[in-house]
Motif scaffolding. Structure first.
Motif, short mmCIF file in Angstrom:
data_model
loop_
_atom_site.label_atom_id
_atom_site.label_comp_id
_atom_site.label_asym_id
_atom_site.label_seq_id
_atom_site.Cartn_x
_atom_site.Cartn_y
_atom_site.Cartn_z
N PRO A 197 -35.83 -20.65 -9.01
CA PRO A 197 -36.52 -19.27 -8.68
C PRO A 197 -36.07 -18.43 -9.94
O PRO A 197 -35.29 -18.61 -10.37
CB PRO A 197 -35.50 -18.79 -7.64
CG PRO A 197 -34.76 -19.98 -7.27
CD PRO A 197 -34.85 -21.05 -8.10
N VAL A 199 -39.17 -24.27 6.56
CA VAL A 199 -38.87 -24.46 5.25
C VAL A 199 -37.39 -24.50 5.05
O VAL A 199 -36.64 -23.67 5.45
CB VAL A 199 -39.30 -23.22 4.25
CG1 VAL A 199 -38.98 -23.26 2.84
CG2 VAL A 199 -40.75 -22.90 4.50
N TRP A 244 -40.20 -29.23 4.14
CA TRP A 244 -40.89 -28.25 4.56
C TRP A 244 -42.13 -28.73 5.48
O TRP A 244 -42.48 -29.90 5.45
CB TRP A 244 -41.79 -27.35 3.68
CG TRP A 244 -42.81 -28.11 2.76
CD1 TRP A 244 -42.48 -28.84 1.91
CD2 TRP A 244 -44.08 -28.30 3.16
NE1 TRP A 244 -43.62 -29.62 1.35
CE2 TRP A 244 -44.74 -29.23 2.30
CE3 TRP A 244 -45.05 -27.73 3.89
CZ2 TRP A 244 -46.04 -29.53 2.03
CZ3 TRP A 244 -46.30 -27.90 4.17
CH2 TRP A 244 -46.81 -29.03 3.10
N ALA A 293 -35.58 -24.65 1.61
CA ALA A 293 -36.22 -24.39 0.31
C ALA A 293 -34.81 -24.89 -0.64
O ALA A 293 -34.12 -23.93 -1.29
CB ALA A 293 -36.45 -23.21 0.03
N ILE A 326 -41.63 -24.53 -8.61
CA ILE A 326 -41.52 -25.07 -7.25
C ILE A 326 -42.18 -26.60 -7.54
O ILE A 326 -43.03 -26.56 -7.85
CB ILE A 326 -41.94 -24.62 -6.27
CG1 ILE A 326 -41.33 -22.91 -6.26
CG2 ILE A 326 -41.87 -25.00 -4.67
CD1 ILE A 326 -41.99 -22.12 -4.80
N TYR A 357 -43.09 -15.88 -5.58
CA TYR A 357 -42.54 -17.33 -5.53
C TYR A 357 -41.82 -17.12 -4.02
O TYR A 357 -41.68 -18.27 -3.30
CB TYR A 357 -40.99 -16.93 -6.36
CG TYR A 357 -40.04 -18.34 -6.32
CD1 TYR A 357 -40.26 -19.43 -7.02
CD2 TYR A 357 -39.14 -18.19 -5.31
CE1 TYR A 357 -39.41 -20.64 -6.86
CE2 TYR A 357 -38.15 -19.55 -5.36
CZ TYR A 357 -38.48 -20.61 -5.76
OH TYR A 357 -37.71 -21.66 -5.85
N TYR A 417 -38.94 -30.97 -0.80
CA TYR A 417 -38.80 -30.20 -2.13
C TYR A 417 -38.29 -31.14 -3.12
O TYR A 417 -37.27 -31.88 -2.88
CB TYR A 417 -38.05 -28.89 -1.94
CG TYR A 417 -38.92 -28.11 -1.04
CD1 TYR A 417 -39.73 -27.22 -1.96
CD2 TYR A 417 -38.35 -27.59 0.25
CE1 TYR A 417 -40.63 -26.37 -1.11
CE2 TYR A 417 -39.26 -26.62 0.78
CZ TYR A 417 -40.13 -25.92 0.23
OH TYR A 417 -40.92 -25.07 1.09
N LEU A 443 -36.79 -26.71 -7.29
CA LEU A 443 -36.73 -25.27 -7.13
C LEU A 443 -36.18 -24.52 -8.05
O LEU A 443 -34.67 -24.78 -8.20
CB LEU A 443 -36.26 -24.94 -5.74
CG LEU A 443 -37.32 -25.55 -4.74
CD1 LEU A 443 -36.14 -26.43 -3.74
CD2 LEU A 443 -37.69 -24.41 -3.79
N TRP A 483 -43.85 -18.26 -1.33
CA TRP A 483 -44.22 -19.67 -1.11
C TRP A 483 -42.87 -20.29 -0.43
O TRP A 483 -42.73 -21.54 0.20
CB TRP A 483 -44.19 -20.32 -2.49
CG TRP A 483 -45.37 -20.45 -3.28
CD1 TRP A 483 -46.14 -19.36 -3.95
CD2 TRP A 483 -46.51 -21.37 -2.83
NE1 TRP A 483 -47.27 -19.94 -4.29
CE2 TRP A 483 -47.62 -21.00 -3.57
CE3 TRP A 483 -46.69 -22.43 -2.14
CZ2 TRP A 483 -48.79 -21.78 -3.63
CZ3 TRP A 483 -47.77 -23.32 -2.21
CH2 TRP A 483 -48.69 -22.94 -2.94
N THR A 484 -41.63 -19.64 -0.53
CA THR A 484 -40.43 -20.26 0.18
C THR A 484 -39.67 -19.65 1.33
O THR A 484 -39.05 -20.04 2.06
CB THR A 484 -39.35 -20.33 -0.82
OG1 THR A 484 -39.18 -18.64 -1.41
CG2 THR A 484 -39.58 -21.07 -2.23
N ASP A 485 -40.71 -18.28 1.72
CA ASP A 485 -40.01 -17.59 3.22
C ASP A 485 -41.02 -18.10 3.91
O ASP A 485 -42.42 -17.78 4.15
CB ASP A 485 -40.21 -16.31 2.78
CG ASP A 485 -39.87 -15.53 4.02
OD1 ASP A 485 -39.95 -15.84 5.20
OD2 ASP A 485 -39.91 -14.03 3.75
#
Length: 146
Positions: free
Chosen positions: A74, A43, A51, A45, A78, A18, A69, A72, A21-23
């Motif tokens: 986590p 990003v 993004w 998020a 996503i 995960y 987005y 989300l 994909w978000t960092d």
């Protein structure tokens, strides 16, 4: 409208998959087909956050993409919009949904992209994403993607 689904098992916990994909720093390391490099990844998020990223081909051609987005959750899910900005690329917005399921310490990722105007557009993305996911697997194991 054509749809693409790819399921892939990664030998990493879903929190790590995960995060890849978000960092933005991680995303830049594996985003793009084999031989491409990721850069200028931003990003935000959160639902409604933007993004944006650029991937550069081995010939130096830049391909910009972006989206918003929508969801989300986590480390489970996503959902985001995807559209190419680059002249000549597919310009129709598609919707990407990614589910991350725990598989005994590994992660089963189900990637779905909907809204392709043609099957050819879908097939081109299948090739690109499959190569991205190969690079993601290497990234998760500390290997520099190629």
């Amino acid at each position: 409208m054509a749809e693409l689904t790819i399921t892939r098992l990664f030998d990493a916990p879903r929190e790590l998959v995960y995060a890849a994909w978000t960092d933005p720093d991680q995303l830049a390391r594996w985003l793009g087909p084999r031989g491409f490099t990721g850069s200028a990844v931003t990003v935000d998020a959160r639902p409604g956050g933007l993004w944006r990223a650029c991937i550069t081909s081995p010939d130096g051609d830049e391909h910009w993409m972006r989206g918003v987005y929508r969801e989300l959750d986590p480390p489970s899910r996503i959902v985001f919009g995807f559209v190419w900005e680059t002249e000549g690329d597919l310009r129709a917005e598609t919707l990407v949904s990614i589910g991350f399921a725990d598989a005994g310490g590994k992660t089963e990722m189900t990637f779905t992209q909907r809204g392709f105007p043609t099957g050819g557009d879908r097939d081109g993305h299948h090739t690109g994403w499959t190569e991205c996911f190969e690079r993601l697997a290497g990234h998760l194991h500390g290997k520099e993607p190629r």
